[in-house]
Design an enzyme around this catalytic site. Sequence first.
Site, PDB file in Angstrom:
ATOM      1  N   TYR A 119      11.352  19.463 -22.190  1.00 48.07           N
ATOM      2  CA  TYR A 119      12.483  20.089 -21.492  1.00 48.07           C
ATOM      3  C   TYR A 119      13.687  19.186 -21.691  1.00 48.07           C
ATOM      4  O   TYR A 119      13.581  17.963 -21.553  1.00 48.07           O
ATOM      5  CB  TYR A 119      12.162  20.214 -19.992  1.00 48.07           C
ATOM      6  CG  TYR A 119      13.358  20.669 -19.179  1.00 48.07           C
ATOM      7  CD1 TYR A 119      13.552  22.014 -18.892  1.00 48.07           C
ATOM      8  CD2 TYR A 119      14.301  19.756 -18.725  1.00 48.07           C
ATOM      9  CE1 TYR A 119      14.654  22.441 -18.181  1.00 48.07           C
ATOM     10  CE2 TYR A 119      15.411  20.180 -18.009  1.00 48.07           C
ATOM     11  CZ  TYR A 119      15.580  21.513 -17.741  1.00 48.07           C
ATOM     12  OH  TYR A 119      16.681  21.929 -17.048  1.00 48.07           O
ATOM     13  N   GLU A 205      20.773  24.145 -21.610  1.00 48.21           N
ATOM     14  CA  GLU A 205      19.363  23.879 -21.308  1.00 48.21           C
ATOM     15  C   GLU A 205      18.494  24.323 -22.482  1.00 48.21           C
ATOM     16  O   GLU A 205      18.570  25.478 -22.895  1.00 48.21           O
ATOM     17  CB  GLU A 205      18.945  24.630 -20.038  1.00 48.21           C
ATOM     18  CG  GLU A 205      17.521  24.309 -19.609  1.00 48.21           C
ATOM     19  CD  GLU A 205      17.075  25.158 -18.412  1.00 48.21           C
ATOM     20  OE1 GLU A 205      16.941  24.606 -17.312  1.00 48.21           O
ATOM     21  OE2 GLU A 205      16.869  26.370 -18.599  1.00 48.21           O
TER      22      GLU A 205
END
Length: 394
Positions: A119, A205
């Site tokens: 992530y 993101e």
Amino acid sequence: MNLHEYQAKELLQQFDLPLLKGKAYINNLDTIEKDLSDLSGPPWVVKSQIHAGGRGAGHFKKSFNNKGGVQIIQEKTQVPVIAKLMLGNILITKQTGADGKKVNRLFIEEGCKIEREFYLSFLIDRNNSQLMLMISSAGGMNIEDVAKDNPEKIHTIYFPDLTEINLPKNLEKQLELNSSQFEELVLISKKLVRAFKSLDASTIEINPLVLNNQGNFVLLDAKLILDDNALFRHPELEKLKDITEENPLEHEASQNNMNYVKLDGSIGCMVNGAGLAMATMDIIKQFGEEPANFLDLGGTANKERAIKGFKIIQTDPNVQSVLINIFGGIIHCDMIANGIVEAIKEINFRLPIVVRFQGTNAAQGRDIINQSSLNITSIDDLTEAAKKVVKLAQ
Ligand code: GDP
Ligand code: MN
């Protein structure tokens, strides 16, 4: 402003980031068979484009294979078949709510073999006004769950100086990378910060950022949020807005330079200034009711804005009464009072209204309201005004 994954990837491509080749479709798959010859595979990945995450783990309303909104396909002939079943279907994910979202757009991408998932996100930490990198070796899954169950797996790095993007060397060990992968990650971070700055983003993101079977990083998913306050600098990006993804009332308000957010309560609010709007919502809650909306008329509230505001509030069947809270600074309360009275007459607004004026020409404004013989009361004190509007709603 939110973008679709494929739009984000198209923009990030310009910053020379490692992305897979893909093609986007809007409401139409006519060229899909022909296009597929340009995409190497297997596998191919068919990805629903909606403004919500959790697509992979989501499900379709008209279910066809018990798989989600991101499907990895090995058989070339199946790609158009699956694409046709997804397009126009309703996708329900953790983030869409029970109603789901209609899939009007698809992105079809070359697939890749995943060795590891990370992530990664860049965002502004408002507490210390700095760009922040969040990175975790627990990628691919919901980062909120990682934050709750394994907070030690999320590393945060701050960048007080955007001209110098470096990552601390201990990250190499923490993420279990070899030194060339770590260097690659540093380079990707530099490029993402360049993109963040030049696009005036508020969030980038990448979940997941993967290491493929050759040991190289690839950005498999991309979420890009642009800073609305900087959009005027990017007319070309503003064109990317997908209005079918927006709440139509919120969109109409923003077209008129007002900020509207629909809520679930029974008291409509019309306020000039965001801070005052927040305070107005708080005091309504304090007296036991819930606001039906947040509505900031903006600094230059006038009759036209008031009409738009009333019309927007009127479309919400839950509203029982309305509190108008105006602080007269540059705008004068008497002008606003005239605007409110004319607006009510013009659109025949029927719900009971409480107005509270403070500041420039508040007394004159109050007189105009009180002499109007409409279903509207002027109260100077915010506490009393809030109590009254709550009572009217009940
Ligand atoms: P999200 O569920 O909305 O976040 O959509 P993603 O784009 O992140 O896709 C969901 C998951 O599908 C990812 O976390 C990956 O595990 C998987 N996925 C996406 N693209 C590929 C691919 O090219 N190959 C493989 N093997 N898996 C993929
Ligand atoms: Mn994702």
